[in-house]
Enzyme design. Structure first.
Site, PDB file in Angstrom:
ATOM      1  N   THR A   8       0.847  -1.192   0.000  1.00  0.00           N
ATOM      2  CA  THR A   8       0.000   0.000   0.000  1.00  0.00           C
ATOM      3  C   THR A   8       0.877   1.234   0.000  1.00  0.00           C
ATOM      4  OG1 THR A   8      -1.842   1.135   1.085  1.00  0.00           O
ATOM      5  CG2 THR A   8      -0.194   0.172   2.517  1.00  0.00           C
ATOM      6  N   ASN A  10      -0.866   3.959   1.197  1.00  0.00           N
ATOM      7  CA  ASN A  10      -1.709   4.716   2.115  1.00  0.00           C
ATOM      8  C   ASN A  10      -0.981   4.884   3.449  1.00  0.00           C
ATOM      9  OD1 ASN A  10      -3.654   5.180   4.266  1.00  0.00           O
ATOM     10  ND2 ASN A  10      -5.245   4.807   2.741  1.00  0.00           N
ATOM     11  N   GLY A  12      -1.816   6.192   6.267  1.00  0.00           N
ATOM     12  CA  GLY A  12      -2.580   5.815   7.454  1.00  0.00           C
ATOM     13  C   GLY A  12      -2.518   4.320   7.720  1.00  0.00           C
ATOM     14  N   ASP A  69      -7.061  -4.720   1.804  1.00  0.00           N
ATOM     15  CA  ASP A  69      -8.070  -4.029   1.018  1.00  0.00           C
ATOM     16  C   ASP A  69      -9.245  -3.838   1.955  1.00  0.00           C
ATOM     17  OD1 ASP A  69      -8.502  -2.816  -1.586  1.00  0.00           O
ATOM     18  OD2 ASP A  69     -10.258  -4.096  -1.661  1.00  0.00           O
ATOM     19  N   SER A  70      -9.672  -2.620   2.050  1.00  0.00           N
ATOM     20  CA  SER A  70     -10.715  -2.326   3.019  1.00  0.00           C
ATOM     21  C   SER A  70     -11.611  -1.229   2.497  1.00  0.00           C
ATOM     22  CB  SER A  70     -10.087  -1.914   4.357  1.00  0.00           C
ATOM     23  OG  SER A  70      -9.189  -0.845   4.170  1.00  0.00           O
TER      24      SER A  70
END
Length: 197
Positions: A8, A10, A12, A69-70
């Site tokens: 990822t 991302n 966060g 994956d969320s």
């Protein structure tokens, strides 16, 4: 420590997972730190997309990989934004734009019909050709608020009210959130699976 690539970019997610996984002897390195481009998310489910991302990162780096994956699934919207949670407001999506679009979409939805769930699928691949990836799923029920509250977390956290805690996900401490969140649940399952072989 075992080096593992986290598939990822991302920030966060990297922060949340790296702090939790370091306690288990895993040295988490974000794929962006290794020059790995994001995999194309062509799956139709959280599971498919997590496997695609993990396989891509493992293939490029020759390291074990973990992918997350969320997303948020709102009952009255038929599960939307779902796998499109990060891109809900379009190609130039930001957390703020996504959150505002969801609030606008739900402005006429009555309070008793604002139920939602965060879902998280974590996949661990030992190597790129791993035929038996570890797949762990966590879900976290809540209610979509009418206005943002709190400054913690990321994404939809400021409008995701957690009834058991009496506040939004963005008002929880990192420790409180990790103990009950969709990602925290999936991570506990993954760590149990890694411990047991």
């Amino acid at each position: 420590m075992q080096k593992v690539v986290l598939a990822t970019g991302n920030v966060g997610k990297v922060r949340e997972l790296a702090s939790l996984l370091s306690d288990f002897g895993l040295d988490i390195v974000a794929q962006t730190d290794l020059g790995v481009d994001s995999a194309e998310e062509t799956g139709l489910t959280f599971i498919e997309n997590a496997i695609l991302k993990a396989r891509h990162a493992a293939k490029v780096t020759a390291l074990p990989a973990i992918a997350d994956d969320s997303g948020l699934a709102v009952d009255v919207l038929g599960g939307a934004p779902g796998i499109y949670s990060a891109r809900y407001s379009g190609e130039d999506a930001t957390d703020q734009k996504n959150l505002q679009k969801l609030l606008e979409t739900m402005k006429d939805v009555p309070d008793d019909q604002r139920q939602a769930r965060f879902h998280c699928v974590l996949v661990y691949l030992r190597h790129a050709e791993d035929p038996t990836p570890l797949v762990c799923h966590g879900s976290w029920p809540g209610v979509i608020t009418r206005e943002p509250a709190g400054t913690g977390g990321f994404g939809y956290d400021p409008i995701f009210f957690v009834p058991s805690e009496g506040k939004t996900a963005a008002e929880l401490t990192r420790e409180e959130k990790s103990a009950i969140s969709h990602r925290g649940q999936a991570l506990k399952l993954l760590l149990d699976a890694l411990r047991n072989g």
